[in-house]
Design a protein around this motif. Structure first.
Motif, PDB file in Angstrom:
ATOM      1  N   LEU A 130      -5.165   6.314  -1.067  1.00 38.26           N
ATOM      2  CA  LEU A 130      -4.544   5.004  -0.880  1.00 38.26           C
ATOM      3  C   LEU A 130      -4.427   4.299  -2.234  1.00 38.26           C
ATOM      4  O   LEU A 130      -5.393   4.268  -3.003  1.00 38.26           O
ATOM      5  CB  LEU A 130      -5.370   4.126   0.067  1.00 38.26           C
ATOM      6  CG  LEU A 130      -5.518   4.602   1.516  1.00 38.26           C
ATOM      7  CD1 LEU A 130      -6.743   5.471   1.678  1.00 38.26           C
ATOM      8  CD2 LEU A 130      -5.619   3.413   2.444  1.00 38.26           C
ATOM      9  N   ILE A 140       0.372   5.331   0.633  1.00 37.55           N
ATOM     10  CA  ILE A 140      -0.583   6.244   1.244  1.00 37.55           C
ATOM     11  C   ILE A 140      -0.094   7.671   1.080  1.00 37.55           C
ATOM     12  O   ILE A 140       1.074   7.963   1.324  1.00 37.55           O
ATOM     13  CB  ILE A 140      -0.785   5.932   2.743  1.00 37.55           C
ATOM     14  CG1 ILE A 140      -1.236   4.481   2.941  1.00 37.55           C
ATOM     15  CG2 ILE A 140      -1.788   6.877   3.369  1.00 37.55           C
ATOM     16  CD1 ILE A 140      -0.166   3.599   3.508  1.00 37.55           C
ATOM     17  N   ASN A 162       0.834  -1.197   0.000  1.00 35.78           N
ATOM     18  CA  ASN A 162       0.000   0.000   0.000  1.00 35.78           C
ATOM     19  C   ASN A 162       0.871   1.250   0.000  1.00 35.78           C
ATOM     20  O   ASN A 162       1.856   1.340   0.736  1.00 35.78           O
ATOM     21  CB  ASN A 162      -0.917   0.021   1.236  1.00 35.78           C
ATOM     22  CG  ASN A 162      -1.888  -1.142   1.247  1.00 35.78           C
ATOM     23  OD1 ASN A 162      -2.526  -1.428   0.241  1.00 35.78           O
ATOM     24  ND2 ASN A 162      -1.990  -1.822   2.378  1.00 35.78           N
TER      25      ASN A 162
END
Length: 261
Positions: A82, A66, A64
């Motif tokens: 995200l 962010i 991920n």
């Protein structure tokens, strides 16, 4: 042969310069320095990749990525993006949330727009609110978190507007804001309170006595200021009045001492 008024004005001119330096340091130098120092410290400790740019805070947590545009005190975020990648480093999910709050070990996102991407199509959905687990470790978030007491006046004002708009209690931050606004006046009032020690019978005191009395006065004003902050929050008293009360007390004490000398 110098009048009392000229002596006091000379003293206050010096105090004005010192107060301006104090305000400029507290509103511009300290917040930025604290942010940079905190970022360097946490980035050296955290086992993750982080980056602070003019477009916000970037972090990587596994697959991920962010991007947080605004980080507010109290574990609150605004304008969050995200991006999730697969093993081939291809984008498979993109999410935008208007705000997020960390509650009971989980992040709650609000105002969510999510898009799932496959080689054949992209599907979108809109959610009012959803729990998203630990998409970002709060320990990593502390990289860019700054204590509210160190925020500049305009930063505090924006945060108070955010809390008020979203129905949260902002009394603590209003008190911090008004204390910041009152701090220069309190400093000048304390300096004015020292002026009577230049005249009359107070002048005959030894240097040690005057230093000791000065320390006691400064400590007393500090304790009064702390007590008034707590009272304002507990009993919902007007923050401006509580913030400027130490300055008024110093001016009253100075007037009484000038009458004596």
């Amino acid at each position: 042969g110098v009048s009392v008024r000229r002596i006091i004005w000379s003293l206050m001119k010096t105090g004005l310069v010192m107060t301006m330096v104090m305000v400029l340091t507290g509103e511009f130098l300290v917040p930025r320095s604290e942010e940079v120092a905190h970022h360097m410290k946490q980035a050296a400790i955290a086992d993750r990749i982080t980056l602070k740019t003019k477009y916000g805070f970037w972090a990587r947590d596994g697959a991920n990525f962010i991007n947080i545009r605004t980080v507010l005190p109290g574990g609150r975020l605004r304008d969050i993006y995200l991006y999730r990648m697969n093993e081939q480093h291809e984008l498979i999910r993109a999410v935008h949330a208007h705000k997020a709050v960390y509650r009971q070990g989980r992040w709650v996102l609000e105002g969510i727009e999510a898009t799932d991407i496959t080689p054949l199509q992209a599907t979108s959905q809109i959610l009012d609110q959803a729990e998203w687990g630990r998409f970002l470790d709060p320990a990593l978030l502390r990289v860019v978190m700054i204590d509210a007491n160190i925020l500049p006046v305009w930063g505090l004002n924006r945060y108070i507007d955010f809390l008020t708009t979203n129905g949260h209690d902002a009394s603590l931050y209003r008190m911090i804001l008004w204390n910041k606004l009152a701090a220069p006046f309190t400093a000048l009032a304390l300096l004015f309170l020292s002026a009577p020690f230049l005249f009359g019978s107070l002048r005959t005191m030894g240097l040690g006595q005057r230093v000791f009395i000065g320390v006691l006065i400064g400590l007393g004003v500090f304790l009064i200021d702390v007590a008034l902050r707590r009272l304002a929050i507990v009993y919902d008293l007007p923050p401006p009045l509580m913030a400027f009360t130490p300055s008024l007390l110093c001016l009253l004490a100075a007037g009484w001492l000038f009458r004596r000398v």
